[in-house]
Write an enzyme that holds these catalytic residues in place. Structure first.
Site, PDB file in Angstrom:
ATOM      1  N   ASP A 216      -2.207 -46.016   7.143  1.00 32.81           N
ATOM      2  CA  ASP A 216      -2.251 -47.464   8.270  1.00 32.81           C
ATOM      3  C   ASP A 216      -1.379 -48.844   7.575  1.00 32.81           C
ATOM      4  O   ASP A 216      -1.632 -49.863   8.059  1.00 32.81           O
ATOM      5  CB  ASP A 216      -3.785 -47.711   8.057  1.00 32.81           C
ATOM      6  CG  ASP A 216      -4.149 -48.244   6.990  1.00 32.81           C
ATOM      7  OD1 ASP A 216      -3.617 -47.861   6.192  1.00 32.81           O
ATOM      8  OD2 ASP A 216      -5.518 -48.287   6.641  1.00 32.81           O
ATOM      9  N   GLU A 217      -0.984 -48.290   6.701  1.00 39.87           N
ATOM     10  CA  GLU A 217       0.077 -49.287   5.862  1.00 39.87           C
ATOM     11  C   GLU A 217       1.410 -49.344   6.849  1.00 39.87           C
ATOM     12  O   GLU A 217       1.939 -47.931   6.780  1.00 39.87           O
ATOM     13  CB  GLU A 217      -0.012 -49.871   4.688  1.00 39.87           C
ATOM     14  CG  GLU A 217      -1.252 -49.646   4.205  1.00 39.87           C
ATOM     15  CD  GLU A 217      -0.998 -50.447   2.469  1.00 39.87           C
ATOM     16  OE1 GLU A 217      -0.495 -50.622   1.833  1.00 39.87           O
ATOM     17  OE2 GLU A 217      -2.109 -50.056   2.142  1.00 39.87           O
TER      18      GLU A 217
ATOM     19  N   CYS B 240      25.696 -53.901  -7.942  1.00 35.83           N
ATOM     20  CA  CYS B 240      27.460 -54.318  -7.809  1.00 35.83           C
ATOM     21  C   CYS B 240      27.743 -55.552  -6.528  1.00 35.83           C
ATOM     22  O   CYS B 240      29.003 -55.581  -5.967  1.00 35.83           O
ATOM     23  CB  CYS B 240      27.995 -53.040  -7.611  1.00 35.83           C
ATOM     24  SG  CYS B 240      27.922 -52.408  -5.812  1.00 35.83           S
TER      25      CYS B 240
ATOM     26  N   CYS C 137       0.395  -0.848  -0.259  1.00 28.60           N
ATOM     27  CA  CYS C 137      -0.206  -0.037   0.140  1.00 28.60           C
ATOM     28  C   CYS C 137       1.069   1.309  -0.372  1.00 28.60           C
ATOM     29  O   CYS C 137       0.265   2.268   0.073  1.00 28.60           O
ATOM     30  CB  CYS C 137      -1.362   0.144   1.221  1.00 28.60           C
ATOM     31  SG  CYS C 137       0.059  -0.144   3.272  1.00 28.60           S
TER      32      CYS C 137
END
Length: 105
Positions: free
Chosen positions: A84-85, A68, A23
């Site tokens: 939840d997993e 490797c 402003c």
């Protein structure tokens, strides 16, 4: 940092005044209130922490790299499915930096 009393936007310093970026409201800079200000541009080199990159901050474990055949890897866990997993374990080879993951199922 100072905020405008009129509109709440962040103000910038111009000479001896604070000027609102939105402003245009101006107010005088009070030299006494700046004693506690921190300027990031004035940091000393000793205050800067540089990271060496890579995975050096991670813990290591015995894991066979499929790329490797190295037997040591950095590891971390990350939640990539529903809450939840179980989390997914990620491994990064300490030799070739090959990245792979291990799921529970």
């Amino acid at each position: 940092m100072k905020f405008c009393d009129e509109c709440g936007s962040m103000m910038q310093t111009e000479d001896d005044a604070w000027v609102c970026t939105q402003c245009g409201h101006e107010m005088a800079r009070d030299s006494g209130s700046e004693a506690g200000m921190v300027t990031t541009q004035a940091q000393e080199e000793s205050e800067i922490i540089e990271s060496s990159g890579g995975s050096s901050g991670l813990p290591t474990t015995s894991a066979n790299c499929p790329n490797c055949d190295n037997d040591e890897a950095y590891w971390y866990m990350q939640q990539i499915r529903a809450a939840d997993e179980s989390e997914t374990r990620f491994f990064v080879c300490t030799e070739c930096e090959h990245k792979w993951r291990e799921d529970d199922h």
